[in-house]
Design an enzyme around this catalytic site. Structure first.
Site, short mmCIF file in Angstrom:
data_model
loop_
_atom_site.label_atom_id
_atom_site.label_comp_id
_atom_site.label_asym_id
_atom_site.label_seq_id
_atom_site.Cartn_x
_atom_site.Cartn_y
_atom_site.Cartn_z
N ASP A 136 -27.35 -21.55 49.84
CA ASP A 136 -26.75 -20.57 48.93
C ASP A 136 -25.64 -19.92 49.76
O ASP A 136 -26.03 -19.46 50.74
CB ASP A 136 -28.07 -19.78 48.55
CG ASP A 136 -27.18 -18.87 47.41
OD1 ASP A 136 -27.92 -18.65 46.30
OD2 ASP A 136 -26.43 -17.84 47.82
N ILE A 137 -24.53 -19.83 48.87
CA ILE A 137 -23.22 -19.39 49.74
C ILE A 137 -23.39 -17.74 49.67
O ILE A 137 -24.21 -17.10 48.87
CB ILE A 137 -22.09 -19.58 48.94
CG1 ILE A 137 -21.72 -21.11 48.96
CG2 ILE A 137 -20.83 -18.81 49.72
CD1 ILE A 137 -20.58 -21.51 48.13
N ASN B 50 -16.12 -13.32 44.76
CA ASN B 50 -15.33 -13.54 43.50
C ASN B 50 -14.82 -12.12 43.00
O ASN B 50 -13.80 -12.05 42.63
CB ASN B 50 -16.40 -13.82 42.45
CG ASN B 50 -16.46 -15.35 42.26
OD1 ASN B 50 -15.57 -16.00 42.36
ND2 ASN B 50 -18.00 -15.74 42.33
N HIS C 94 -12.23 -15.12 40.36
CA HIS C 94 -12.72 -16.44 40.31
C HIS C 94 -12.05 -17.69 40.38
O HIS C 94 -12.62 -18.85 40.92
CB HIS C 94 -13.36 -16.57 38.81
CG HIS C 94 -14.63 -15.89 38.57
ND1 HIS C 94 -14.83 -14.46 38.26
CD2 HIS C 94 -15.90 -16.23 38.73
CE1 HIS C 94 -15.85 -14.09 38.37
NE2 HIS C 94 -16.78 -15.09 38.49
N ASP D 143 -13.65 -20.57 42.60
CA ASP D 143 -13.66 -22.04 42.62
C ASP D 143 -13.31 -22.91 43.42
O ASP D 143 -13.91 -24.03 44.00
CB ASP D 143 -12.94 -22.25 41.27
CG ASP D 143 -13.72 -21.95 39.91
OD1 ASP D 143 -14.96 -21.35 39.98
OD2 ASP D 143 -13.31 -21.78 38.84
N GLU E 181 -23.81 -21.26 42.82
CA GLU E 181 -23.25 -21.50 44.09
C GLU E 181 -24.39 -21.92 45.31
O GLU E 181 -24.34 -21.63 46.68
CB GLU E 181 -22.61 -20.18 44.70
CG GLU E 181 -23.24 -18.82 44.53
CD GLU E 181 -24.53 -18.52 45.05
OE1 GLU E 181 -25.37 -18.89 44.27
OE2 GLU E 181 -24.42 -17.77 46.01
#
Ligand code: GH3
Ligand code: MG
Ligand code: MG
Ligand code: MG
Length: 306
Positions: free
Chosen positions: A182-183, A190, A195, A199, A226
């Site tokens: 998980d980031i 973000n 956003h 992305d 993510e």
């Protein structure tokens, strides 16, 4: 919308399709190669053993297989390809002068059967027809199983394939490992950078994870927003830790600035687990990896935890 290639795309894909000709007679190989190399990329093998190796290392789009060969015969070769996960989707056409073995060929999983002596036009047309089906099948699988944003496998692919991997590991009494990642501080990323930029980072992180994997049987899928999951067949904890450390370091090494991270750059937290023979469904290994991922977050992020 019909799921089809534009005509020009299909022609281009056919031209770069790989055909593997397997025959123990040099003369047969020369004849088949002469006909097909005008239209496709042709590779050759003169035994079943060599064919199986090539199918694993340089996967062809179709295999033309002789029946009678020294070592493992064509039928056995076909059975081997059809019972190996990595090679089972490669279509196999038998090319043979035998007349009474057609039944065995179908049973072994062939898609077609071409009788010698060869009619060049028939050979080319039949190979082309099967390649077209194969390309359309690949295109459909891509649409069904790839995540649009990150271009790695999606959750559907993971859910479909993890069962097979788990069952074969339990059956063969081998291990496999699963990494859930998980980031770190991605919500903040973000919020700060927007956003669209978020992305771009998701795509970059996914591709970096994919490029960190070495074996053809390893794969990464986007598990959720993510979060990514990596599956490592035939891998024990020690091996999985190495892969996880490499992924973690490669993500940090991208040097994507993140103002609100104490690491200065975008980082990832990874939880890992391996199969236990007592596991029943694949939820067990997933839950262990998930717990470890939260432990990695709790230990300060940018961390691998098993
Ligand atoms: P932590 O270090 O604890 O993981 O913190 P976090 O901010 O990453 O925590 P959380 O899992 O709550 O946040 C996930 C965020 O990921 C929420 C959302 O803003 C972002 N995200 C999820 N999917 C996408 C996506 O497709 N595109 C973009 N740009 N952001 C996404
Ligand atoms: Mg032969
Ligand atoms: Mg998350
Ligand atoms: Mg996160």
């Amino acid at each position: 919308m019909p799921l089809n290639y534009a005509d020009s795309d299909l022609k281009l894909s056919l031209k770069t399709s790989k055909v593997l000709i397997v025959d123990d007679q040099l003369l047969s190989i020369i004849v088949l190669k002469k006909i097909l190399s005008k239209h496709f990329i042709v590779n050759t093998a003169n035994s079943g053993e060599e064919a199986v190796e090539i199918c694993k290392s340089n996967t062809p789009d179709i295999v033309l297989l002789d029946i009678s060969m020294d070592g493992i015969c064509g039928i056995e070769t076909c059975l081997k390809l059809k019972t190996t996960t990595q090679t089972q989707d490669i279509p196999v056409i038998f090319v043979t002068s035998f007349e009474n073995q057609e039944e065995d060929c179908w049973e072994a999983g062939a898609v077609d059967f071409i009788q010698k002596p060869i009619n060049p036009e028939t050979l080319y047309r039949r190979v082309r027809a099967h390649l077209t089906i194969k390309l359309q099948h690949d295109l459909l699988s891509q649409k069904v199983f790839l995540d649009d944003l990150t271009k790695v496998f999606n959750r559907r692919y993971f859910d479909t394939h993890i069962n097979k991997i788990q069952l074969s590991a339990l059956r063969e009494n081998t291990e496999y490992a699963l990494l859930l990642m998980d980031i770190d501080y991605f919500k903040q990323y973000n919020d700060i950078y927007g956003h669209v930029e978020g992305d771009v980072v998701l795509h970059l992180v996914a591709q970096t994870i994919a490029n960190s994997l070495q074996r053809p049987s390893d794969f990464v899928a986007r598990y959720g927003g993510e979060e990514f999951v990596v599956v490592l067949p035939h891998t024990n904890e020690e091996g999985a830790r190495c892969v996880a450390e490499k992924i973690k370091n490669n993500i940090y090494g991208l040097g994507v600035l993140h103002k609100y991270s104490e690491f200065e750059f975008v980082t990832i937290s990874i939880g890992g687990a391996t199969l236990l023979q007592s596991d029943e469904g694949n939820m067990d290994i997933l839950q262990r990896a998930d717990k470890k991922m939260y432990a990695a977050k709790a230990q300060g992020r940018n961390t691998v935890c098993f």
